[in-house]
Scaffold this active site. Structure first.
Site, mmCIF file in Angstrom:
data_model
loop_
_atom_site.group_PDB
_atom_site.id
_atom_site.type_symbol
_atom_site.label_atom_id
_atom_site.label_comp_id
_atom_site.label_asym_id
_atom_site.label_seq_id
_atom_site.Cartn_x
_atom_site.Cartn_y
_atom_site.Cartn_z
ATOM 1 N N ASP A 92 -14.910 9.725 12.426
ATOM 2 C CA ASP A 92 -14.039 10.695 11.763
ATOM 3 C C ASP A 92 -12.854 11.053 12.659
ATOM 4 O O ASP A 92 -13.001 11.767 13.642
ATOM 5 C CB ASP A 92 -14.856 11.953 11.436
ATOM 6 C CG ASP A 92 -13.992 13.038 10.831
ATOM 7 O OD1 ASP A 92 -13.444 12.803 9.742
ATOM 8 O OD2 ASP A 92 -13.824 14.097 11.464
ATOM 9 N N TYR B 162 -5.302 14.058 15.670
ATOM 10 C CA TYR B 162 -6.090 13.850 16.898
ATOM 11 C C TYR B 162 -5.412 12.862 17.844
ATOM 12 O O TYR B 162 -5.826 12.735 19.005
ATOM 13 C CB TYR B 162 -7.496 13.302 16.588
ATOM 14 C CG TYR B 162 -8.368 14.098 15.651
ATOM 15 C CD1 TYR B 162 -8.020 15.378 15.230
ATOM 16 C CD2 TYR B 162 -9.566 13.560 15.183
ATOM 17 C CE1 TYR B 162 -8.833 16.080 14.350
ATOM 18 C CE2 TYR B 162 -10.381 14.266 14.315
ATOM 19 C CZ TYR B 162 -10.004 15.517 13.889
ATOM 20 O OH TYR B 162 -10.819 16.199 13.024
ATOM 21 N N LYS C 57 -7.109 11.538 8.503
ATOM 22 C CA LYS C 57 -6.522 12.664 7.768
ATOM 23 C C LYS C 57 -5.011 12.687 7.923
ATOM 24 O O LYS C 57 -4.501 12.369 9.002
ATOM 25 C CB LYS C 57 -7.112 13.984 8.297
ATOM 26 C CG LYS C 57 -8.625 13.952 8.418
ATOM 27 C CD LYS C 57 -9.235 15.259 8.888
ATOM 28 C CE LYS C 57 -10.695 15.055 9.257
ATOM 29 N NZ LYS C 57 -10.908 14.510 10.608
ATOM 30 N N HIS D 32 -5.404 17.139 5.554
ATOM 31 C CA HIS D 32 -6.081 17.861 6.643
ATOM 32 C C HIS D 32 -6.205 19.367 6.404
ATOM 33 O O HIS D 32 -7.204 19.985 6.746
ATOM 34 C CB HIS D 32 -5.345 17.589 7.966
ATOM 35 C CG HIS D 32 -6.219 17.667 9.175
ATOM 36 N ND1 HIS D 32 -6.035 16.890 10.277
ATOM 37 C CD2 HIS D 32 -7.296 18.445 9.443
ATOM 38 C CE1 HIS D 32 -6.968 17.175 11.190
ATOM 39 N NE2 HIS D 32 -7.738 18.114 10.698
#
Ligand code: A2P
Length: 314
Positions: A49, A54, A79, A110
């Site tokens: 994930d 990120y 996302k 997100h």
């Protein structure tokens, strides 16, 4: 094999995945993350994930390619960054190219807010500062995601979903959605069960994935007296009990761990009795053990969700 849940697309999502959020600093990017992910894959993780936010889709893709495990056995989630809502096509192409694993299993919005890049780079990322640039509503963004899923990138994006949507956000989204989201990924753990939201999603055919299922850093969950008691009875840890509870109530989980022993512990879940489940369900009724904000509160905190007034969002 890790047990799985079936999404409204017919695809299966593993009940336990590996959360790839490495913290604010992006610590663990590059080879360290790749090697942690290769360990995770070795011990049995198949759901990874990640997110544009990120900043590690390249490493996630690299781990998938280097693992020697067939692509078809993986379930990879990424996302769309809040700052990208104006151009979802550019965003999905960027994710596909960074991951470089042919297709994405699940692509999430997100946050229900479409923040601009200016917002994101400012300290008030979730604040009030600029009312000038409202950007699209999340309904408009969803329509673009639907077009990507159904038409322009058909087959490259196997499912679309949302993250951090409150019940009210969801209700507003479903007024115009043609595709029911496959997943709503929310923060959830015994101190924040958000059971009403979980129930609502279930009613609508939306699977819930819990992020931070152990309650993030320095989590009080690890020393909770009820969880400790149940853990002791099963000769395991409170973390293991919390994850077992989450999966048993029908949510998948994406705990992050870079430690092999804990990675293994997190995919080896228990069967809890009804009484144990009820005991854990009751934890957050104690105000002292209900420590984090639920998504509705987060969304109110942002003061504005682009295109929607606070009143409309409830
Ligand atoms: P570590 O990587 O050293 O295992 P989040 O709730 O945001 O997913 O964060 C998980 C945090 O909990 C990480 O700091 C992780 O540290 C730690 N953790 C993961 N699994 C366990 C476990 N089974 N027992 C205790 N701590 C855990």
């Amino acid at each position: 094999d890790i047990p799985s849940f079936t999404l409204n697309t017919g695809a299966k999502i593993p009940s336990v995945g590996m959360g790839c959020w490495q913290g604010q600093q992006g610590a663990g990017r590059d080879n360290e993350l790749v090697s942690a992910l290769l360990t995770a894959i070795k011990v049995g993780y198949r759901h990874l994930d990640t997110a544009q936010f990120y900043a590690n889709e390249e490493e996630v893709g690299q781990a998938v390619r280097e693992s020697g495990v067939p692509r078809s056995e993986f379930f990879v989630t990424t996302k769309m960054a809040p700052a990208a809502v104006k151009d979802p096509v550019k965003e999905i192409e960027s994710s596909l190219s960074k991951l470089n694993i042919d297709y994405i299993d699940l692509w999430l919005m997100h946050w229900p807010q479409g923040l601009t890049s200016t917002d994101m780079s400012s300290a008030q990322a979730f604040g009030l500062e600029s009312q000038k640039d409202l950007g699209p509503t999340f309904n408009e963004t969803w329509a673009k995601m639907e077009d990507i899923f159904l038409n322009t990138h058909r087959g490259k994006v196997k499912a679309i979903g949302i993250s951090n949507f409150s019940p009210k956000n969801l209700e507003i989204l479903l007024r115009t959605a043609k595709v029911v989201p496959a997943v709503n990924q929310i923060e959830a753990h015994p101190y924040l069960p958000d059971q009403e939201l979980v129930d609502l999603c279930k009613e609508k055919g939306i699977h819930v994935t819990a992020y931070s299922p152990l309650g993030q850093y320095n989590s009080p969950i690890h020393t909770d007296k009820d969880l400790e008691q149940i853990a002791k009875a099963h000769d395991t840890t409170t973390a293991n009990v919390a994850l077992s509870w989450a999966v048993q109530r029908g949510t998948s989980v994406a705990p992050k761990s870079t430690n092999e022993k804990r990675m293994k512990q997190n995919i080896t879940l228990l069967k809890l009795s009804d009484a144990e489940m009820e005991k854990i369900d009751a934890i957050s009724k104690d105000p002292k053990r209900s420590t984090r904000l639920n998504v509705s509160a987060y969304n109110k905190q942002t003061k504005r969700a682009i295109g929607w007034t606070l009143e409309e969002l409830g």
